[in-house]
Design an enzyme around this catalytic site. Structure first.
Site, PDB file in Angstrom:
ATOM      1  N   PRO A 128     -82.548  35.218  58.047  1.00  0.00           N
ATOM      2  CG  PRO A 128     -82.761  32.905  57.696  1.00  0.00           C
ATOM      3  CD  PRO A 128     -83.337  34.226  57.281  1.00  0.00           C
ATOM      4  CD  GLU A 363     -90.648  47.143  66.145  1.00  0.00           C
ATOM      5  OE1 GLU A 363     -90.636  48.349  65.818  1.00  0.00           O
ATOM      6  OE2 GLU A 363     -91.658  46.548  66.518  1.00  0.00           O
TER       7      GLU A 363
END
Length: 379
Positions: A128, A363
């Site tokens: 997070p 990514e």
């Protein structure tokens, strides 16, 4: 300079294309609509040795290399990007860390079944509070009485629910910054590991993405991957390869958008002729085709460099950046060519747009890719 594929690469490309178009493309819309994980397709992919392509024979692979693997990712993603990301995440960031940094015993135990498609793999890096700032990892691992005790959480993890093995990052030396992060191999049923319900997503809806939670999760000491404190360095290398995979996935989506737009433009008639005869549409198709081909060249070159054992950090970021943005633009143009029909779920181009957007995020965002490229230029 030879841009031709080898005979074996052409055969792999043809075999995967036939499989993807005949067995996957016809069900892709239903998989997306039902948010249904394609278990039956994954099983068939394993039977075709698709998971084995990038790995050496001693670890259950076929030894065909990164470019051959990318040809497969492109064809699978062209038919169904959800299946494409499941495949890419399993190989390039799930299995690759163990293949690159594992001990012989770890490779035999985990890479072999992953290469054979007997289990799926996942890679858990994002948290997070640690996305683009991967060095901000908060998950901790403390060595106590010969066991690693791990606490924390991960988010946006592809294949989380179905993975038999997960590679995670955790802080082992809190005061060492990025040099205090290590990697660990986590078997699926490890006590203290909990997997959330899958996310409800905009796109790639037939792929599995969920959170991981570690509550005093205990691992044997030998489940450390590589050396203690080298996790950050490891996942930077892993992500270089992962970006080639995502670039290839984006390429597949872009090609699918071009295919659909071209077919529709040839069939759709306005003012007494196919809309492909109008220069406005021809220019759109020409620009799409040019961008797709340039993305293909960038992706294939990055994969070739990896196969040759040459540096490819800059090239993988360039390929991922350009292919991802090409995928989004191609999907948008395909919708424009379809007109009102492109906005409807009866046609696939709206799915291509929903799927393509993650290519600019996952990514490493497009912004991060530009930073990587700039640093490689010495900026």
């Amino acid at each position: 300079m030879n841009f031709s594929l080898s005979e074996s690469q052409v055969l792999i490309q043809q075999m995967v294309r036939e499989f993807a178009q005949n067995e996957l493309a016809p069900i892709a819309a239903n998989l997306d609509r039902e948010t249904r994980f394609p278990h039956e397709i994954i099983k068939k992919m394993a039977e075709l040795d698709l998971f084995a392509l990038p790995y050496s024979e001693e670890y259950g692979g076929t030894g065909d290399g990164c470019l051959a693997y990318c040809l497969a990712v492109e064809e699978i993603s062209r038919a169904c990007a959800s299946t494409g990301i499941t495949y890419a995440a399993h190989c390039s960031i799930g299995t690759d860390p163990i293949y690159l940094f594992g001990t012989e015993g770890q490779k035999q135990k985990w890479v072999v079944p992953c290469a054979r498609g007997e289990m799926l793999a996942a890679f858990a890096l994002t948290e997070p509070d640690a996305g683009s700032d991967a060095g901000g990892t908060k998950t901790t691992a403390v060595l106590k009485n010969g066991e690693w005790v791990i606490n924390g959480s991960k988010c946006f993890i592809t294949n989380a629910t179905h993975a038999g093995v997960i590679v995670i990052s955790a802080v082992t030396e809190p005061k060492q910054g990025t040099k205090g992060i290590s990697s660990f191999i986590v078997p699926r049923n490890t006590p203290g590991l909990a997997v959330s319900e899958p996310y409800e997503k905009l796109g790639l809806r037939a792929s599995n993405t969920a959170e991981l939670h570690f509550d005093d999760m205990r691992l044997p000491e030998d489940h450390l991957l590589g050396k203690r404190g080298e996790g950050f360095k490891q996942f930077l290398k892993v992500l270089d390869g992962g970006r080639i995979s995502i670039g290839t996935l984006a390429l597949g989506i872009a090609q699918a958008s071009l295919d659909a737009a071209l077919d529709y433009a040839r069939e759709r008639k306005q003012f007494g002729q196919p809309i492909s005869k109008f220069q406005a549409i021809q220019f759109k198709l020409a620009d799409m085709a040019t961008s797709v081909e340039l993305a293909r060249l960038a992706v294939y070159r990055a994969a070739w460099l990896k196969d040759q054992g040459l540096p490819f950090t800059r090239e993988s970021s360039m390929a991922k950046l350009y292919a991802a943005e090409t995928a989004v633009k191609a999907a948008l143009e395909a919708i424009q060519i379809f007109g009102g029909y492109g906005y409807m779920k009866d046609y696939p181009v709206e799915r291509y747009l929903r799927d393509a957007k993650l290519m600019e995020i996952g990514e490493g965002t497009s912004e991060i890719q530009r930073l990587v490229i700039a640093r490689q230029l010495g900026c």
